[in-house]
Design a protein around this motif. Structure first.
Motif, PDB file in Angstrom:
ATOM      1  N   GLN A  42     -64.074 -57.211  -9.512  1.00  8.13           N
ATOM      2  CA  GLN A  42     -64.816 -57.531 -10.735  1.00  8.13           C
ATOM      3  C   GLN A  42     -66.265 -57.907 -10.459  1.00  8.13           C
ATOM      4  O   GLN A  42     -67.103 -57.796 -11.350  1.00  8.13           O
ATOM      5  CB  GLN A  42     -64.112 -58.631 -11.517  1.00  8.13           C
ATOM      6  CG  GLN A  42     -64.036 -59.956 -10.814  1.00  8.13           C
ATOM      7  CD  GLN A  42     -63.180 -60.951 -11.576  1.00  8.13           C
ATOM      8  OE1 GLN A  42     -62.708 -60.665 -12.666  1.00  8.13           O
ATOM      9  NE2 GLN A  42     -62.984 -62.106 -10.999  1.00  8.13           N
ATOM     10  N   PRO A  45     -69.505 -53.065  -9.573  1.00  4.33           N
ATOM     11  CA  PRO A  45     -69.383 -52.212 -10.760  1.00  4.33           C
ATOM     12  C   PRO A  45     -68.156 -51.298 -10.669  1.00  4.33           C
ATOM     13  O   PRO A  45     -68.269 -50.103 -10.440  1.00  4.33           O
ATOM     14  CB  PRO A  45     -70.684 -51.411 -10.761  1.00  4.33           C
ATOM     15  CG  PRO A  45     -71.095 -51.370  -9.332  1.00  4.33           C
ATOM     16  CD  PRO A  45     -70.622 -52.667  -8.732  1.00  4.33           C
ATOM     17  N   ASP A  47     -65.400 -49.971 -12.905  1.00  6.34           N
ATOM     18  CA  ASP A  47     -64.872 -49.861 -14.264  1.00  6.34           C
ATOM     19  C   ASP A  47     -63.553 -49.090 -14.226  1.00  6.34           C
ATOM     20  O   ASP A  47     -63.046 -48.736 -13.158  1.00  6.34           O
ATOM     21  CB  ASP A  47     -65.884 -49.221 -15.210  1.00  6.34           C
ATOM     22  CG  ASP A  47     -66.271 -47.797 -14.822  1.00  6.34           C
ATOM     23  OD1 ASP A  47     -65.611 -47.211 -13.935  1.00  6.34           O
ATOM     24  OD2 ASP A  47     -67.235 -47.280 -15.404  1.00  6.34           O
ATOM     25  N   ASP A  50     -63.660 -45.667 -12.417  1.00  2.25           N
ATOM     26  CA  ASP A  50     -63.671 -45.823 -10.963  1.00  2.25           C
ATOM     27  C   ASP A  50     -62.286 -46.195 -10.450  1.00  2.25           C
ATOM     28  O   ASP A  50     -61.807 -45.657  -9.451  1.00  2.25           O
ATOM     29  CB  ASP A  50     -64.655 -46.920 -10.542  1.00  2.25           C
ATOM     30  CG  ASP A  50     -66.093 -46.601 -10.895  1.00  2.25           C
ATOM     31  OD1 ASP A  50     -66.473 -45.415 -10.838  1.00  2.25           O
ATOM     32  OD2 ASP A  50     -66.839 -47.538 -11.229  1.00  2.25           O
TER      33      ASP A  50
END
Length: 66
Positions: A42, A45, A47, A50
């Motif tokens: 977290q 990056p 998301d 990904d």
């Protein structure tokens, strides 16, 4: 998105049929793994898109994502 009759849609269709793209289902186990990755990374990056790539590579036992 591409309309069904567009040249781009035909190109994508042929790309998939030629075996250049493999579509994998996101079953419950893989979805859970995605959310685990998102929580674990977290601070980076990471998301959902990904995480799905990493979880799918893990499920396929591969270390390369193109």
């Amino acid at each position: 998105m591409l309309e069904p009759a567009s040249k781009g849609a035909a190109g994508i269709k042929q790309f998939i049929l030629d075996g250049y793209l493999c579509l994998l289902p996101l079953d419950q186990a893989r979805l859970t793994r995605c959310f685990e990755y998102m929580a674990q990374y977290q601070d980076l990056p990471m998301d959902f898109a990904d995480a799905t790539l990493v979880a799918s590579a893990e499920a396929l036992n591969t270390r390369r994502i193109f």
